[in-house]
Design an enzyme around this catalytic site. Structure first.
Site, PDB file in Angstrom:
ATOM      1  CD  GLN A 156      -2.559   1.717   0.284  1.00 15.13           C
ATOM      2  OE1 GLN A 156      -3.197   0.896  -0.364  1.00 15.13           O
ATOM      3  NE2 GLN A 156      -2.572   3.005  -0.011  1.00 15.13           N
ATOM      4  CD  GLN A 158      -3.767   7.777  -1.920  1.00 14.66           C
ATOM      5  OE1 GLN A 158      -4.497   6.817  -2.092  1.00 14.66           O
ATOM      6  NE2 GLN A 158      -4.119   8.994  -2.263  1.00 14.66           N
ATOM      7  N   GLY A 285     -10.956   0.212   1.549  1.00 16.11           N
ATOM      8  CA  GLY A 285     -12.004  -0.415   0.745  1.00 16.11           C
ATOM      9  C   GLY A 285     -11.406  -0.743  -0.614  1.00 16.11           C
ATOM     10  CG  MET A 287      -4.447   1.845  -3.395  1.00 17.67           C
ATOM     11  SD  MET A 287      -4.596   3.569  -2.834  1.00 17.67           S
ATOM     12  CE  MET A 287      -3.646   4.393  -4.095  1.00 17.67           C
ATOM     13  CD  GLU A 288      -6.517   5.895  -5.831  1.00 19.47           C
ATOM     14  OE1 GLU A 288      -6.995   5.143  -4.978  1.00 19.47           O
ATOM     15  OE2 GLU A 288      -6.122   7.049  -5.583  1.00 19.47           O
ATOM     16  CG  HIS A 312     -14.118   5.991  -4.924  1.00 20.23           C
ATOM     17  ND1 HIS A 312     -14.547   7.224  -4.466  1.00 20.23           N
ATOM     18  CD2 HIS A 312     -12.811   5.907  -4.598  1.00 20.23           C
ATOM     19  CE1 HIS A 312     -13.535   7.843  -3.882  1.00 20.23           C
ATOM     20  NE2 HIS A 312     -12.458   7.064  -3.950  1.00 20.23           N
ATOM     21  CD  GLU A 313     -10.843   2.837  -5.005  1.00 21.82           C
ATOM     22  OE1 GLU A 313      -9.937   3.592  -5.377  1.00 21.82           O
ATOM     23  OE2 GLU A 313     -11.385   2.945  -3.881  1.00 21.82           O
ATOM     24  CG  HIS A 316      -9.170   7.470  -7.542  1.00 21.84           C
ATOM     25  ND1 HIS A 316      -8.898   8.776  -7.194  1.00 21.84           N
ATOM     26  CD2 HIS A 316      -9.667   6.889  -6.417  1.00 21.84           C
ATOM     27  CE1 HIS A 316      -9.220   8.963  -5.920  1.00 21.84           C
ATOM     28  NE2 HIS A 316      -9.698   7.828  -5.429  1.00 21.84           N
ATOM     29  CD  GLU A 335      -9.559   9.825  -2.609  1.00 23.24           C
ATOM     30  OE1 GLU A 335     -10.677   9.430  -3.001  1.00 23.24           O
ATOM     31  OE2 GLU A 335      -8.521   9.146  -2.710  1.00 23.24           O
ATOM     32  CG  ASP A 392      -2.547   8.106   6.860  1.00 22.57           C
ATOM     33  OD1 ASP A 392      -2.523   8.098   5.612  1.00 22.57           O
ATOM     34  OD2 ASP A 392      -2.786   7.109   7.566  1.00 22.57           O
ATOM     35  CE1 TYR A 400     -11.164  10.258   1.374  1.00 26.97           C
ATOM     36  CE2 TYR A 400     -12.208   9.080  -0.429  1.00 26.97           C
ATOM     37  CZ  TYR A 400     -11.165   9.225   0.462  1.00 26.97           C
ATOM     38  OH  TYR A 400     -10.120   8.333   0.440  1.00 26.97           O
ATOM     39  NE  ARG A 573     -13.813  -0.508   3.438  1.00 25.97           N
ATOM     40  CZ  ARG A 573     -14.905  -0.518   2.701  1.00 25.97           C
ATOM     41  NH1 ARG A 573     -15.698  -1.574   2.708  1.00 25.97           N
ATOM     42  NH2 ARG A 573     -15.211   0.512   1.943  1.00 25.97           N
TER      43      ARG A 573
HETATM   44  N1  BES Z   1      -7.159   6.367  -2.631  1.00 29.07           N
HETATM   45  C1  BES Z   1      -8.127   6.001  -1.673  1.00 29.07           C
HETATM   46  C2  BES Z   1      -7.549   5.249  -0.515  1.00 29.07           C
HETATM   47  C3  BES Z   1      -6.497   5.990   0.270  1.00 29.07           C
HETATM   48  C4  BES Z   1      -6.704   7.292   0.654  1.00 29.07           C
HETATM   49  C5  BES Z   1      -5.329   5.377   0.616  1.00 29.07           C
HETATM   50  C6  BES Z   1      -5.722   7.957   1.367  1.00 29.07           C
HETATM   51  C7  BES Z   1      -4.350   6.043   1.327  1.00 29.07           C
HETATM   52  C8  BES Z   1      -4.546   7.343   1.692  1.00 29.07           C
HETATM   53  C9  BES Z   1      -9.251   5.196  -2.293  1.00 29.07           C
HETATM   54  O1  BES Z   1      -9.606   5.611  -3.556  1.00 29.07           O
HETATM   55  C10 BES Z   1     -10.473   5.391  -1.447  1.00 29.07           C
HETATM   56  O2  BES Z   1     -10.926   6.491  -1.356  1.00 29.07           O
HETATM   57  N2  BES Z   1     -10.991   4.327  -0.857  1.00 29.07           N
HETATM   58  C11 BES Z   1     -12.186   4.353  -0.056  1.00 29.07           C
HETATM   59  C12 BES Z   1     -13.335   3.866  -0.867  1.00 29.07           C
HETATM   60  C13 BES Z   1     -14.369   4.751  -1.219  1.00 29.07           C
HETATM   61  C14 BES Z   1     -15.505   4.176  -1.990  1.00 29.07           C
HETATM   62  C15 BES Z   1     -14.586   6.066  -0.658  1.00 29.07           C
HETATM   63  C16 BES Z   1     -12.027   3.413   1.113  1.00 29.07           C
HETATM   64  O3  BES Z   1     -10.994   2.772   1.224  1.00 29.07           O
HETATM   65  O4  BES Z   1     -12.928   3.297   1.912  1.00 29.07           O
HETATM   66 ZN    ZN Z   2     -10.528   7.493  -3.509  1.00 27.65          ZN
END
Ligand code: BES
Ligand code: ZN
Length: 620
Positions: A156, A158, A285, A287-288, A312-313, A316, A335, A392, A400, A573
């Protein structure tokens, strides 16, 4: 590179004709934004291509190998990479060993790795290995996988974790192409965010190529006993054998989603769109990762009810992977745009009403998040200032859901037609480049607002706290029905059996459970569970919100305590588990949270561990 050449030219010119303004001009030609989360000095020397040659060792749980970069520089005497918790064995420049320097370690950023170069240096190689402190990698034992027969590795990247498994210039604005040679045990398949094999090789050797320049946080690797099943010529799924058919059914609409996305904002730029379902400890959930989205198995509900995650992914692939936030302070550009795009894809496939319910849930999350940040309102700005913080910290529902609300409000103001022309052109014009908030604001102003003579309070939305008063109102009749049912249930005119018979979709069920009144009696709460059997829900989202309410209502019947514990032991998760630990904490049940966490912690990825350690105030 052009800019680098111009800088070199200016410097040369300065040596010949003495010119006082040269330094200033050079600064102005710098192309890269300041990124406080990377030690790299890309305006001096920058890596453009990575050739990775690595060996994945499941016994020692490490990766060893070499990262060889093709670099571009002006007159720089060193090139600086980011490295965190890595052992650097040796560095070479154009084949000759050179002495590197590792600077002091920062707990968030890691260390700067400086390698001396000359003006004409081309290839910089770093021989290294990962350590047991690597935060990006999660080595799983067979017991933590679906089939329980083989180990698994996932990465992972990001936001700034790629530097913990590859020494790299780890800023999202520094796009590079990559190729990789990866060696794994021969009974496992390796796949990356690149052109991928569809079946195992005979000897555990795999070669990868990502021809389009991507950001470092998008370099990803998964290794496991995986199989592939095609959905359409350009879409398909990877999963462990016991899950592949379920996964294939669940994501059956993937080609339709890609089509819908392309009709909205232009051709899909990455050729292939595959999803790999990884083990449940995955901290997100989804990762793109380009060409290969990683997804949690918690969305495999059996009825396609949680597939907005794929939308969503996929979104991206435009907002994030094609046009990328230049720094993590601009995270909302990734996001917020993606949530907007996700809603548009969902609307195209399943209708306005459905998309509106999704949006409405996000709107409630946003209200909650703003309440959480009431003592630090600057955290609710879209444009953040994360200097000195872990990126983070900025990755919450503001980017979002406030990002989404901004774009939705803008759409209402200018009309959908103009909005879509604007967005399509935005992606097209900035494809394979990066975007700062400031650059976006200027672009928005000239290309949408001024052009159409529209006034909009952009700066307030982006640089101020809270939700501006012109925010779009999200209303849903189907949610209104749910709210009415709650009132009837509360005042006794609707009983639990009839409530459960309502033909509600997933969003309505979630809306219902989340809005169970705080003061509902424990008898009614129990009767509800007896009738609807929420404690044994197979849909992970329903289970999660029900468990949260069970904790809130001090509810213990129907084996719910064991179910909660089991959920926290298997699912990693972050959004799910942090919701539940937070509920324990809020309800003065910190000891119970710690008891479960103590057992579950070793199953979680470092991303989740970091969040929960802090939340529960524990250190191990
Ligand atoms: N890119 C994000 C996950 C992420 C964000 C990883 C920040 C590390 C740092 C991914 O696209 C995302 O937003 N995932 C969401 C899903 C969603 C449908 C909103 C999640 O993991 O819940
Ligand atoms: Zn996202």
């Amino acid at each position: 590179m052009n800019t680098l050449k111009i800088s070199a030219f200016l410097l040369l010119a300065c040596l010949i004709v003495s010119c006082s303004s040269t330094e200033k001009e050079m600064k102005e030609t710098n192309i890269y934004a300041t990124d406080t989360h990377s030690y790299a000095m890309p305006n001096e020397a920058v890596a453009k291509h990575l050739m990775l040659a690595i060996d994945v060792n499941f016994d020692k749980k490490i990766i060893t190998g070499t990262a060889t970069y093709t670099i571009e520089s002006t007159n720089a005497t060193e090139i600086v990479f980011d490295a965190k918790n890595l052992k650097i064995h040796k560095t070479t420049v154009d084949g000759k060993e050179v002495e590197f320097t590792l600077g002091t370690n920062d707990v968030v950023l890691g260390q700067p790795l400086s390698i001396p170069i000359k003006g004409n240096s081309k290839k910089v190689a770093i021989h290294y290995e990962t350590t047991d402190k690597t935060e990006a990698l999660q080595f799983l034992n067979p017991q933590q996988t679906a089939d329980k027969t083989h180990p698994f590795l996932l990465t992972q990247g990001q936001a700034i974790l790629t530097r913990t498994w590859i020494p790299i210039q780890d800023s999202p604005q520094l796009r590079l192409t990559y190729s990789a040679k990866v060696k794994v045990p021969k009974d496992l398949l390796a796949i990356m965010s690149a052109e991928n094999p569809k079946a195992k090789s005979d000897d555990g050797h795999y070669n990868f190529e990502m021809k389009q320049p991507i950001s470092p946080y998008l370099i990803a690797l998964a290794v496991g006993d995986l199989v592939y099943k095609e959905i359409s010529p350009r879409t398909g799924v990877y999963a462990e054998k016991s899950m592949i058919d379920k996964v294939h059914y669940e994501f059956g609409d993937m080609e339709k989603m890609v089509n819908a996305a392309e009709s909205l904002y232009g051709a899909y730029a990455w050729d292939q769109f595959d999803v790999v379902v990884v083990p449940p400890s995955f901290p997100f959930g989804g990762m793109e990762n380009p060409r290969l989205t990683f997804a949690t198995p918690t969305v495999i509900a059996g009825d396609r009810s949680l597939t907005s995650l794929v939308a969503h992914e996929l979104a991206h692939s435009w907002s994030g992977n094609l046009v990328t936030n230049a720094t993590w302070d601009d995270f909302w550009l990734n996001e917020g745009f993606t949530v907007y795009f996700e809603m548009r894809i969902m609307e195209a496939l399943y209708g306005k009403e459905y998309a509106n319910m999704l949006a409405s849930i996000g709107r409630q999350d946003l209200a909650e998040e703003i309440e959480n940040f009431k003592d630090s309102p600057e955290a609710t700005h879209l444009k953040l200032d994360l200097k000195g913080k872990n990126p983070d910290d900025g990755m919450n529902s503001i980017a979002y859901d406030k990002g989404y609300l901004f774009l939705r409000t803008l759409e209402e103001k200018v009309g959908r037609e103009k909005m879509d022309v604007f967005l399509k052109e935005y992606f097209n014009k900035h494809a394979f480049s990066t975007m700062t908030t400031e650059k976006f604001v200027t672009y928005l102003h000239t290309e949408l607002l001024a052009k159409n003579n529209v006034e909009f309070n952009t700066d307030i939305w982006i640089y101020k706290a809270g939700i501006p008063e012109n925010a779009s109102k999200i209303v849903s009749d189907k949610f209104q029905n749910v709210e009415n049912a709650i009132i009837e249930w509360q005042n006794g005119t609707l009983n639990e059996a009839d409530l459960c018979k309502k033909n509600w979709n997933i969003q309505q069920k979630i809306h219902f459970i989340r809005n169970i009144p705080k003061d509902i009696s424990i008898e009614k709460f129990t009767a509800l569970d007896n009738a609807c059997n929420f404690s044994n829900a197979t849909n992970s989202y329903i289970a999660m919100v029900w468990f949260e309410q069970s904790i809130n209502h001090d509810y213990h019947a129907n084996n719910v305590d064991a179910q909660i514990e089991n959920f926290l032991m298997t699912v990693g998760r972050r959004w799910y588990v942090s919701t539940l630990y937070k509920a324990f904490k809020r309800n003065d049940k910190l000891e119970e949270a710690k008891r479960i966490y103590d057992k579950a912690r070793s199953n979680y990825h470092s991303v989740t561990v970091n969040t929960i350690d802090e939340m529960l105030g524990v250190s191990y």
